[in-house]
Motif scaffolding. Sequence first.
Motif, PDB file in Angstrom:
ATOM      1  N   PHE A  76     -12.991  34.616  22.459  1.00 35.12           N
ATOM      2  CA  PHE A  76     -13.684  33.769  21.823  1.00 35.12           C
ATOM      3  C   PHE A  76     -14.498  33.723  23.032  1.00 35.12           C
ATOM      4  CE2 PHE A  76      -9.798  32.088  19.199  1.00 35.12           C
ATOM      5  CZ  PHE A  76      -9.838  32.647  18.796  1.00 35.12           C
ATOM      6  N   ASN A  77     -14.371  33.867  24.519  1.00 36.35           N
ATOM      7  CA  ASN A  77     -15.858  33.615  25.391  1.00 36.35           C
ATOM      8  C   ASN A  77     -17.143  34.084  25.691  1.00 36.35           C
ATOM      9  OD1 ASN A  77     -16.775  32.394  27.919  1.00 36.35           O
ATOM     10  ND2 ASN A  77     -16.011  34.166  29.016  1.00 36.35           N
ATOM     11  N   LEU A  78     -16.303  35.440  24.926  1.00 33.66           N
ATOM     12  CA  LEU A  78     -17.371  36.748  24.691  1.00 33.66           C
ATOM     13  C   LEU A  78     -18.317  35.611  23.732  1.00 33.66           C
ATOM     14  CD1 LEU A  78     -16.074  40.408  25.107  1.00 33.66           C
ATOM     15  CD2 LEU A  78     -17.502  39.294  27.028  1.00 33.66           C
ATOM     16  N   ALA A  79     -17.679  35.285  22.103  1.00 38.27           N
ATOM     17  CA  ALA A  79     -18.665  34.798  21.672  1.00 38.27           C
ATOM     18  C   ALA A  79     -19.309  33.448  21.837  1.00 38.27           C
ATOM     19  CB  ALA A  79     -17.641  34.091  20.131  1.00 38.27           C
ATOM     20  N   ALA A  80     -19.023  32.650  22.821  1.00 37.96           N
ATOM     21  CA  ALA A  80     -18.876  31.858  23.338  1.00 37.96           C
ATOM     22  C   ALA A  80     -20.336  31.700  23.637  1.00 37.96           C
ATOM     23  CB  ALA A  80     -18.554  31.066  23.840  1.00 37.96           C
ATOM     24  N   ALA A  81     -20.278  32.867  25.107  1.00 36.07           N
ATOM     25  CA  ALA A  81     -21.261  33.574  25.831  1.00 36.07           C
ATOM     26  C   ALA A  81     -22.495  34.088  24.918  1.00 36.07           C
ATOM     27  CB  ALA A  81     -21.069  34.180  26.675  1.00 36.07           C
ATOM     28  N   THR A  82     -22.169  34.854  24.105  1.00 39.37           N
ATOM     29  CA  THR A  82     -23.580  35.308  22.940  1.00 39.37           C
ATOM     30  C   THR A  82     -23.771  33.989  22.017  1.00 39.37           C
ATOM     31  OG1 THR A  82     -22.210  37.032  22.586  1.00 39.37           O
ATOM     32  CG2 THR A  82     -24.192  36.914  21.191  1.00 39.37           C
ATOM     33  N   VAL A  83     -23.651  33.363  21.653  1.00 39.77           N
ATOM     34  CA  VAL A  83     -24.825  31.840  21.627  1.00 39.77           C
ATOM     35  C   VAL A  83     -25.447  31.664  21.952  1.00 39.77           C
ATOM     36  CG1 VAL A  83     -23.941  29.936  20.454  1.00 39.77           C
ATOM     37  CG2 VAL A  83     -22.391  31.687  19.600  1.00 39.77           C
ATOM     38  N   ALA A  84     -24.876  31.188  23.874  1.00 35.20           N
ATOM     39  CA  ALA A  84     -25.478  30.708  24.985  1.00 35.20           C
ATOM     40  C   ALA A  84     -26.647  31.875  24.954  1.00 35.20           C
ATOM     41  CB  ALA A  84     -24.809  30.474  26.002  1.00 35.20           C
ATOM     42  N   SER A  85     -26.724  32.643  25.265  1.00 35.02           N
ATOM     43  CA  SER A  85     -27.060  34.195  25.128  1.00 35.02           C
ATOM     44  C   SER A  85     -28.417  33.874  24.385  1.00 35.02           C
ATOM     45  CB  SER A  85     -26.862  35.475  25.278  1.00 35.02           C
ATOM     46  OG  SER A  85     -25.978  35.219  26.516  1.00 35.02           O
ATOM     47  N   VAL A  86     -27.945  34.273  22.824  1.00 31.30           N
ATOM     48  CA  VAL A  86     -28.909  33.791  22.130  1.00 31.30           C
ATOM     49  C   VAL A  86     -29.964  32.948  22.291  1.00 31.30           C
ATOM     50  CG1 VAL A  86     -29.335  33.427  19.018  1.00 31.30           C
ATOM     51  CG2 VAL A  86     -27.189  35.298  20.392  1.00 31.30           C
ATOM     52  N   TYR A  87     -28.878  31.932  22.452  1.00 31.83           N
ATOM     53  CA  TYR A  87     -30.048  29.918  22.051  1.00 31.83           C
ATOM     54  C   TYR A  87     -31.069  30.566  23.702  1.00 31.83           C
ATOM     55  CZ  TYR A  87     -31.838  25.374  23.196  1.00 31.83           C
ATOM     56  OH  TYR A  87     -33.013  24.508  23.805  1.00 31.83           O
ATOM     57  N   LEU A  88     -31.142  30.663  24.570  1.00 30.53           N
ATOM     58  CA  LEU A  88     -31.753  31.283  26.082  1.00 30.53           C
ATOM     59  C   LEU A  88     -32.621  31.562  25.875  1.00 30.53           C
ATOM     60  CD1 LEU A  88     -29.373  30.635  28.601  1.00 30.53           C
ATOM     61  CD2 LEU A  88     -30.654  29.216  28.078  1.00 30.53           C
ATOM     62  N   ALA A  89     -32.225  33.481  24.726  1.00 33.59           N
ATOM     63  CA  ALA A  89     -33.291  34.727  25.122  1.00 33.59           C
ATOM     64  C   ALA A  89     -33.974  33.871  23.066  1.00 33.59           C
ATOM     65  CB  ALA A  89     -32.653  35.469  24.260  1.00 33.59           C
ATOM     66  N   ASP A  90     -33.943  32.798  22.428  1.00 39.39           N
ATOM     67  CA  ASP A  90     -34.933  33.601  20.991  1.00 39.39           C
ATOM     68  C   ASP A  90     -34.948  31.754  21.320  1.00 39.39           C
ATOM     69  OD1 ASP A  90     -35.365  34.235  18.813  1.00 39.39           O
ATOM     70  OD2 ASP A  90     -34.140  33.243  17.815  1.00 39.39           O
ATOM     71  N   VAL A  91     -34.377  31.188  20.868  1.00 40.45           N
ATOM     72  CA  VAL A  91     -34.637  29.515  20.464  1.00 40.45           C
ATOM     73  C   VAL A  91     -35.734  28.873  21.994  1.00 40.45           C
ATOM     74  CG1 VAL A  91     -33.453  27.219  20.341  1.00 40.45           C
ATOM     75  CG2 VAL A  91     -33.052  29.835  19.367  1.00 40.45           C
ATOM     76  N   ARG A  92     -34.670  28.863  23.560  1.00 42.04           N
ATOM     77  CA  ARG A  92     -35.193  28.739  24.454  1.00 42.04           C
ATOM     78  C   ARG A  92     -37.548  28.503  24.426  1.00 42.04           C
ATOM     79  NH1 ARG A  92     -36.075  28.669  30.154  1.00 42.04           N
ATOM     80  NH2 ARG A  92     -35.307  26.970  30.843  1.00 42.04           N
ATOM     81  N   PRO A  93     -37.587  30.675  24.037  1.00 40.83           N
ATOM     82  CA  PRO A  93     -38.976  30.175  24.656  1.00 40.83           C
ATOM     83  C   PRO A  93     -39.597  29.798  23.092  1.00 40.83           C
ATOM     84  CG  PRO A  93     -37.430  32.745  24.846  1.00 40.83           C
ATOM     85  CD  PRO A  93     -36.756  30.946  24.458  1.00 40.83           C
ATOM     86  N   ALA A  94     -39.085  30.276  22.256  1.00 38.96           N
ATOM     87  CA  ALA A  94     -39.424  28.981  21.307  1.00 38.96           C
ATOM     88  C   ALA A  94     -40.240  27.812  21.201  1.00 38.96           C
ATOM     89  CB  ALA A  94     -39.307  29.392  19.825  1.00 38.96           C
ATOM     90  N   LEU A  95     -39.319  27.106  22.082  1.00 39.52           N
ATOM     91  CA  LEU A  95     -39.338  25.727  22.132  1.00 39.52           C
ATOM     92  C   LEU A  95     -40.293  25.386  23.626  1.00 39.52           C
ATOM     93  CD1 LEU A  95     -35.630  24.793  21.671  1.00 39.52           C
ATOM     94  CD2 LEU A  95     -37.696  24.062  20.345  1.00 39.52           C
ATOM     95  N   ALA A  96     -40.480  26.390  24.609  1.00 42.49           N
ATOM     96  CA  ALA A  96     -41.434  26.437  25.491  1.00 42.49           C
ATOM     97  C   ALA A  96     -42.347  26.755  24.595  1.00 42.49           C
ATOM     98  CB  ALA A  96     -41.116  27.076  26.681  1.00 42.49           C
ATOM     99  N   GLU A  97     -43.341  27.456  23.474  1.00 47.08           N
ATOM    100  CA  GLU A  97     -44.408  27.434  23.279  1.00 47.08           C
ATOM    101  C   GLU A  97     -44.833  26.325  22.287  1.00 47.08           C
ATOM    102  OE1 GLU A  97     -46.606  30.740  20.210  1.00 47.08           O
ATOM    103  OE2 GLU A  97     -44.781  31.837  21.929  1.00 47.08           O
ATOM    104  N   VAL A  98     -44.002  25.815  21.923  1.00 44.87           N
ATOM    105  CA  VAL A  98     -44.327  24.741  20.993  1.00 44.87           C
ATOM    106  C   VAL A  98     -44.813  23.386  21.480  1.00 44.87           C
ATOM    107  CG1 VAL A  98     -43.551  22.940  20.300  1.00 44.87           C
ATOM    108  CG2 VAL A  98     -43.231  25.243  18.951  1.00 44.87           C
ATOM    109  N   ARG A  99     -43.654  23.543  22.952  1.00 44.33           N
ATOM    110  CA  ARG A  99     -44.716  21.844  23.933  1.00 44.33           C
ATOM    111  C   ARG A  99     -45.374  22.539  25.064  1.00 44.33           C
ATOM    112  NH1 ARG A  99     -38.317  22.037  25.064  1.00 44.33           N
ATOM    113  NH2 ARG A  99     -38.893  23.843  26.252  1.00 44.33           N
ATOM    114  N   GLY A 100     -45.991  23.863  24.743  1.00 47.87           N
ATOM    115  CA  GLY A 100     -46.782  24.262  25.611  1.00 47.87           C
ATOM    116  C   GLY A 100     -47.030  25.300  27.260  1.00 47.87           C
TER     117      GLY A 100
END
Length: 112
Positions: A76-100
């Motif tokens: 469960f902790n590996l799955a949870a760390a994977t979710v956080a890693s996907v957010y930080l590696a995929d979603v966060r950079p896309a959000l930063a690009e939108v914010r400029g």
Amino acid sequence: MALGLVALCLQVWALSDCLRTPAADFQRAYKRTKQFWGALTGVSVFLGFIYVLGGINTSVAVGQLVSPGMGMGLIFNLAAATVASVYLADVRPALAEVRGRGKGRQNRGSSW
């Protein structure tokens, strides 16, 4: 135990970034909603906290530093760390690009 703490820090970072980001940015970046990522990263932090807390309880009960078990808690902790890693590696950079603030913005000059 140390890797569990590192994973928990990663999960807290993902949750805090998600909570600070406006919901409109998620739509502009064509990502899932803020509620979706908030729920996933929130559950991720919860599972990471339970995993670390279980390791601390085991250590106190045995009287020495014992790593948490390799059972379902680890999965469960590996799955949870994977979710956080996907957010930080995929979603966060896309959000930063939108914010400029992302890599996609053009460089307006050089400091050299």
